[in-house]
Write an enzyme that holds these catalytic residues in place. Structure first.
Site, PDB file in Angstrom:
ATOM      1  N   ASP A   1     -64.597  -2.059-138.671  1.00 25.66           N
ATOM      2  CA  ASP A   1     -65.140  -0.957-137.881  1.00 25.66           C
ATOM      3  C   ASP A   1     -64.884   0.353-138.619  1.00 25.66           C
ATOM      4  O   ASP A   1     -64.342   0.344-139.739  1.00 25.66           O
ATOM      5  CB  ASP A   1     -64.533  -0.933-136.464  1.00 25.66           C
ATOM      6  CG  ASP A   1     -65.550  -0.463-135.423  1.00 25.66           C
ATOM      7  OD1 ASP A   1     -66.070   0.663-135.582  1.00 25.66           O
ATOM      8  OD2 ASP A   1     -65.841  -1.212-134.470  1.00 25.66           O
TER       9      ASP A   1
ATOM     10  N   HIS B   1     -70.865   1.325-137.367  1.00 26.82           N
ATOM     11  CA  HIS B   1     -69.428   1.014-137.329  1.00 26.82           C
ATOM     12  C   HIS B   1     -68.925   0.549-138.704  1.00 26.82           C
ATOM     13  O   HIS B   1     -68.172  -0.405-138.804  1.00 26.82           O
ATOM     14  CB  HIS B   1     -69.144  -0.064-136.266  1.00 26.82           C
ATOM     15  CG  HIS B   1     -69.271   0.443-134.853  1.00 26.82           C
ATOM     16  ND1 HIS B   1     -68.301   1.224-134.243  1.00 26.82           N
ATOM     17  CD2 HIS B   1     -70.253   0.286-133.933  1.00 26.82           C
ATOM     18  CE1 HIS B   1     -68.689   1.515-133.015  1.00 26.82           C
ATOM     19  NE2 HIS B   1     -69.872   0.969-132.799  1.00 26.82           N
TER      20      HIS B   1
ATOM     21  N   ASP C   1     -74.481  -2.981-132.840  1.00 29.07           N
ATOM     22  CA  ASP C   1     -74.393  -2.008-131.751  1.00 29.07           C
ATOM     23  C   ASP C   1     -74.285  -0.579-132.288  1.00 29.07           C
ATOM     24  O   ASP C   1     -73.914  -0.373-133.434  1.00 29.07           O
ATOM     25  CB  ASP C   1     -73.155  -2.298-130.891  1.00 29.07           C
ATOM     26  CG  ASP C   1     -71.872  -2.216-131.715  1.00 29.07           C
ATOM     27  OD1 ASP C   1     -71.867  -2.741-132.841  1.00 29.07           O
ATOM     28  OD2 ASP C   1     -70.891  -1.613-131.247  1.00 29.07           O
ATOM     29  N   GLU C   2     -74.593   0.349-131.423  1.00 29.54           N
ATOM     30  CA  GLU C   2     -74.299   1.761-131.630  1.00 29.54           C
ATOM     31  C   GLU C   2     -74.552   2.222-133.061  1.00 29.54           C
ATOM     32  O   GLU C   2     -73.668   2.721-133.735  1.00 29.54           O
ATOM     33  CB  GLU C   2     -72.833   2.028-131.231  1.00 29.54           C
ATOM     34  CG  GLU C   2     -72.574   1.717-129.765  1.00 29.54           C
ATOM     35  CD  GLU C   2     -71.116   1.884-129.342  1.00 29.54           C
ATOM     36  OE1 GLU C   2     -70.888   2.264-128.179  1.00 29.54           O
ATOM     37  OE2 GLU C   2     -70.207   1.645-130.157  1.00 29.54           O
TER      38      GLU C   2
ATOM     39  N   TRP D   1     -73.554  -6.642-123.327  1.00 31.45           N
ATOM     40  CA  TRP D   1     -72.370  -5.820-123.033  1.00 31.45           C
ATOM     41  C   TRP D   1     -72.693  -4.605-122.188  1.00 31.45           C
ATOM     42  O   TRP D   1     -71.877  -4.177-121.386  1.00 31.45           O
ATOM     43  CB  TRP D   1     -71.653  -5.424-124.331  1.00 31.45           C
ATOM     44  CG  TRP D   1     -72.302  -4.352-125.175  1.00 31.45           C
ATOM     45  CD1 TRP D   1     -73.310  -4.523-126.079  1.00 31.45           C
ATOM     46  CD2 TRP D   1     -71.962  -2.961-125.209  1.00 31.45           C
ATOM     47  NE1 TRP D   1     -73.633  -3.329-126.673  1.00 31.45           N
ATOM     48  CE2 TRP D   1     -72.811  -2.358-126.158  1.00 31.45           C
ATOM     49  CE3 TRP D   1     -71.024  -2.169-124.540  1.00 31.45           C
ATOM     50  CZ2 TRP D   1     -72.756  -0.986-126.448  1.00 31.45           C
ATOM     51  CZ3 TRP D   1     -70.979  -0.810-124.835  1.00 31.45           C
ATOM     52  CH2 TRP D   1     -71.833  -0.236-125.773  1.00 31.45           C
TER      53      TRP D   1
ATOM     54  N   TYR E   1     -64.725  -5.922-119.612  1.00 31.38           N
ATOM     55  CA  TYR E   1     -64.006  -5.165-120.643  1.00 31.38           C
ATOM     56  C   TYR E   1     -62.547  -5.038-120.211  1.00 31.38           C
ATOM     57  O   TYR E   1     -62.213  -4.290-119.292  1.00 31.38           O
ATOM     58  CB  TYR E   1     -64.675  -3.804-120.880  1.00 31.38           C
ATOM     59  CG  TYR E   1     -65.746  -3.924-121.951  1.00 31.38           C
ATOM     60  CD1 TYR E   1     -66.539  -5.064-122.020  1.00 31.38           C
ATOM     61  CD2 TYR E   1     -65.941  -2.948-122.921  1.00 31.38           C
ATOM     62  CE1 TYR E   1     -67.491  -5.221-123.012  1.00 31.38           C
ATOM     63  CE2 TYR E   1     -66.899  -3.099-123.920  1.00 31.38           C
ATOM     64  CZ  TYR E   1     -67.667  -4.246-123.958  1.00 31.38           C
ATOM     65  OH  TYR E   1     -68.609  -4.411-124.948  1.00 31.38           O
ATOM     66  N   PHE E   2     -61.708  -5.808-120.881  1.00 30.50           N
ATOM     67  CA  PHE E   2     -60.297  -5.829-120.507  1.00 30.50           C
ATOM     68  C   PHE E   2     -59.527  -4.669-121.146  1.00 30.50           C
ATOM     69  O   PHE E   2     -58.320  -4.555-120.968  1.00 30.50           O
ATOM     70  CB  PHE E   2     -59.663  -7.182-120.858  1.00 30.50           C
ATOM     71  CG  PHE E   2     -60.052  -8.316-119.940  1.00 30.50           C
ATOM     72  CD1 PHE E   2     -60.976  -8.136-118.918  1.00 30.50           C
ATOM     73  CD2 PHE E   2     -59.496  -9.580-120.091  1.00 30.50           C
ATOM     74  CE1 PHE E   2     -61.335  -9.184-118.074  1.00 30.50           C
ATOM     75  CE2 PHE E   2     -59.842 -10.638-119.253  1.00 30.50           C
ATOM     76  CZ  PHE E   2     -60.764 -10.435-118.248  1.00 30.50           C
ATOM     77  N   ASP E   3     -60.238  -3.814-121.904  1.00 30.41           N
ATOM     78  CA  ASP E   3     -59.592  -2.574-122.342  1.00 30.41           C
ATOM     79  C   ASP E   3     -59.704  -1.520-121.229  1.00 30.41           C
ATOM     80  O   ASP E   3     -59.076  -0.470-121.304  1.00 30.41           O
ATOM     81  CB  ASP E   3     -60.192  -2.050-123.655  1.00 30.41           C
ATOM     82  CG  ASP E   3     -61.710  -1.868-123.614  1.00 30.41           C
ATOM     83  OD1 ASP E   3     -62.389  -2.634-122.890  1.00 30.41           O
ATOM     84  OD2 ASP E   3     -62.220  -0.965-124.311  1.00 30.41           O
TER      85      ASP E   3
ATOM     86  N   THR F   1     -59.389  -1.983-128.912  1.00 25.32           N
ATOM     87  CA  THR F   1     -57.994  -1.540-129.009  1.00 25.32           C
ATOM     88  C   THR F   1     -57.827  -0.081-129.437  1.00 25.32           C
ATOM     89  O   THR F   1     -56.845   0.259-130.088  1.00 25.32           O
ATOM     90  CB  THR F   1     -57.212  -2.468-129.956  1.00 25.32           C
ATOM     91  OG1 THR F   1     -57.847  -2.449-131.241  1.00 25.32           O
ATOM     92  CG2 THR F   1     -57.165  -3.892-129.431  1.00 25.32           C
ATOM     93  N   GLU F   2     -58.778   0.775-129.067  1.00 21.56           N
ATOM     94  CA  GLU F   2     -58.575   2.195-129.359  1.00 21.56           C
ATOM     95  C   GLU F   2     -57.236   2.664-128.807  1.00 21.56           C
ATOM     96  O   GLU F   2     -56.500   3.402-129.463  1.00 21.56           O
ATOM     97  CB  GLU F   2     -59.679   3.037-128.714  1.00 21.56           C
ATOM     98  CG  GLU F   2     -61.040   2.947-129.391  1.00 21.56           C
ATOM     99  CD  GLU F   2     -61.939   1.908-128.738  1.00 21.56           C
ATOM    100  OE1 GLU F   2     -61.423   0.944-128.130  1.00 21.56           O
ATOM    101  OE2 GLU F   2     -63.179   2.061-128.832  1.00 21.56           O
TER     102      GLU F   2
HETATM  103  C1  TNX Z   1     -68.306   0.026-126.945  1.00 24.70           C
HETATM  104  S1  TNX Z   1     -69.032  -2.924-126.996  1.00 24.70           S
HETATM  105  C2  TNX Z   1     -68.251  -0.515-128.203  1.00 24.70           C
HETATM  106  C3  TNX Z   1     -66.980  -0.510-128.936  1.00 24.70           C
HETATM  107  C4  TNX Z   1     -65.915   0.264-128.206  1.00 24.70           C
HETATM  108  C5  TNX Z   1     -65.951  -0.081-126.732  1.00 24.70           C
HETATM  109  C6  TNX Z   1     -64.867   0.539-125.911  1.00 24.70           C
HETATM  110  C7  TNX Z   1     -69.650  -2.390-128.243  1.00 24.70           C
HETATM  111  C8  TNX Z   1     -70.648  -3.257-128.797  1.00 24.70           C
HETATM  112  N1  TNX Z   1     -69.277  -1.212-128.759  1.00 24.70           N
HETATM  113  O1  TNX Z   1     -67.180  -0.030-130.240  1.00 24.70           O
HETATM  114  O2  TNX Z   1     -64.686  -0.039-128.761  1.00 24.70           O
HETATM  115  O3  TNX Z   1     -67.204   0.298-126.205  1.00 24.70           O
HETATM  116  O4  TNX Z   1     -64.788  -0.035-124.654  1.00 24.70           O
END
Ligand code: TNX
Length: 547
Positions: free
Chosen positions: A201, A271, A334-335, A407, A432-434, A484-485
């Protein structure tokens, strides 16, 4: 003479006490709940250290199962049982026998038969037997004992879903080999079989790649980390680490011994700052880049206009597939902001050359991500592998051989399944267990946010009610994610997952009509005793919370 008689009495009393006091009784109402528990008329089976654990001669997997059961019994009760290879059914008397039964249906199903004469744990496969021995293990009292009475009964189970996952992010914070192995132990106790291991990441690259040594050496370290939720204050502490290929092989083997397949995630094209810091030529601007000390989403992603980037990705995957024998490789997706691609002459040139044109809501750049993903997908397919990607892939026109991880809620999962994709359900709410496990957050460790209570996890239904019957088989299962941020140490990982994993295990194993939250709560204290017994940290308040 009187003194001698008195002493003899004392000794007899002590011996009697030792023989009777240190006993326990098994209780098969474990988590996840078996499909059936049927009492059989007859005396209990007495489990003592004189019992043997039999397994079929010459079957290496069953031998490992036997050794593991013996270890579990020792960990739980202190009794040490020897294992014995045997094909002779007479050897069953007085012992525990692990058996393969080809007539059973369900590759992971188990069947436990306890009578006064002996215990049989059967499965169609060694994996099924393994789940049976987890049930037996959990049914034991978690206290020192010299005899445990096992009530005569037949106990059977067969998991509802084939994909029963947990995810662990080892990029945002790095966790050593022992922590990962303990995570696998915890998964085994809960009957789970897939670890989605987030290895790369923006905040750190964690897997040794021999052809690109700077990925781990440079990309594996950040100089400082923001405090809290992207505050202006940094801790000034260098953080990092990575797994050598040898360590990864060791972890993969450790997982396989517990019937857990590891799915590595190499997140791309976004990422990727860890990699860009090491090899800046792979980005659109050429850098310089730094391994990130903030959380969130960065605009700097891989430049897919350069052929060199595709070569890099394929080279990395060549090594990754050597390390991870499972069918799936998770390629993230993602993202991925596309602002760099919009301004990058090489990415724009690629769009032109490929004749990509924006389509409705899909920009040319979104479709460029689709093209990139398809290249990776085809490359992996040539090597006999399949991809999993986050649900953003649904907006990029990838073909249906890609499995989708839903997600951003449950809707993308239903949409993916309707289109014909296989889907794994891992929606932020409640998996999401965080996220926090209570709305009363002041005494909780800092977390990402949200509120996924034990009950919400328990009540989660992976298959949408309105999903057409012919699409339902596409929902392969469910998984909880542990980003795990804000999780910096192992006890905090355990605190976030326990006991929510217990609720998830029941979602993964049992049919919706058999779920009952109050009943689950009544069975939870014994599982929590086991957590305590192993020294694992868990959120004790969840056992009494009304939320
Ligand atoms: C979204 S779930 C993200 C992660 C973050 C997370 C924090 C996903 C595909 N991307 O990069 O760590 O939210 O909850």
């Amino acid at each position: 003479m009187r003194i001698r008689r008195f002493l003899a009495c004392v000794v007899t009393a002590l011996v009697a006490l030792a023989a009777t006091a240190i006993t326990g009784r098994a209780d098969y109402w474990v988590i996840p709940l078996p499909n059936s528990i049927n009492g059989i008329k007859g005396a209990d089976f007495k489990l003592t250290d004189q019992c043997l654990v039999n397994y079929p001669t010459g079957n290496r997997d069953m031998e490992r199962n036997a050794v593991m059961l013996s270890q579990y019994i020792q960990e739980m009760t202190g009794m040490h049982l020897s294992t014995r290879p045997t094909l002779n059914s007479r050897d069953k008397a007085g012992n525990i026998s692990l058996l393969i039964d080809a007539t059973m249906s369900g590759d992971e199903a188990y069947n436990i038969l306890v009578t006064a004469k002996g215990v049989e744990i059967s499965g169609r496969t060694p994996a099924g037997v393994f789940y049976g021995l987890q049930v037996l293990r959990k049914s034991l009292p978690a206290v020192e004992a010299q005899t445990v009475a096992l009530p005569s009964a037949q106990v059977t189970g067969n998991p509802r879903f084939g994909y029963r996952g947990m995810h662990l992010d080892c990029s945002r914070h790095f966790f050593g080999v022992e922590t990962v192995k303990r995570y696998l132990d915890i998964m085994a106790l809960h009957g789970m079989n897939r670890l989605h291991w987030h290895l790369t990441d923006d905040q750190g690259w964690r897997v040794e790649i021999k052809k690109y040594p700077r990925l781990a050496e440079v990309g594996g370290w950040r100089n400082s980390t923001t405090l809290g939720h992207n505050s202006p204050v940094n801790d000034g502490i260098r953080h990092g680490g990575y797994y050598t290929q040898e360590e990864i092989r060791d972890i993969v083997r450790y997982a396989a011994d517990r019937y857990i397949t590891i799915i590595p995630e190499i997140d791309m094209p976004g990422h990727m700052l860890g990699a860009l810091a090491a090899y800046p030529q792979l980005g659109c601007t050429g850098g310089p880049y730094e391994v990130w000390g903030l959380w969130g989403v960065t605009d700097d992603i891989l430049c897919v206009g350069k052929d060199e980037t595709l070569t890099f990705v394929k080279d990395v995957l060549d090594e990754v597939i050597q390390l991870f024998p499972g069918e799936y490789i998770h390629i993230g997706g993602d993202e991925s902001p596309r602002v760099r691609w919009e301004q990058c002459p090489l990415c724009q040139q690629r769009i032109q050359q490929l004749g990509i044109r924006a389509k409705g809501k899909q920009s040319a750049e979104a479709l460029l991500q689709g093209w990139f993903t398809t290249q990776v997908q085809q490359y992996l397919a040539e090597h006999g592998r399949r991809i999993i990607g986050w649900d953003e892939l649904l907006g990029c026109d990838v073909d249906t051989t890609a499995t989708i991880m839903s997600w951003r809620g449950a809707e993308p999962g239903a949409q993916g399944a309707t289109l014909g994709h296989d889907v794994i359900m891992t929606p932020v709410g409640p998996l999401y267990f965080d996220y926090y496990q209570t709305s009363d957050t002041w005494s909780e460790p800092t977390s990402f946010g949200g509120c996924n209570t034990l009950k919400k996890v328990y009540d989660f239904e992976p298959v949408a009610a309105d999903l057409p019957a012919d699409k339902r088989h596409h929902i392969l299962g469910a998984q909880a994610n542990v980003w795990t941020e804000y999780i910096t140490c192992e006890p905090q990982i355990q605190y976030q997952i326990l006991p929510r994993m217990a609720a998830l295990a029941e979602v993964q194993w049992i049919q919706p009509e058999d779920k009952d939250y109050q009943d689950f709560k009544a069975r939870l204290p014994h599982l929590a005793d086991i957590y305590k017994h192993y020294g694992w940290t868990y959120r004790a308040k969840s056992l009494v919370d009304e939320e």
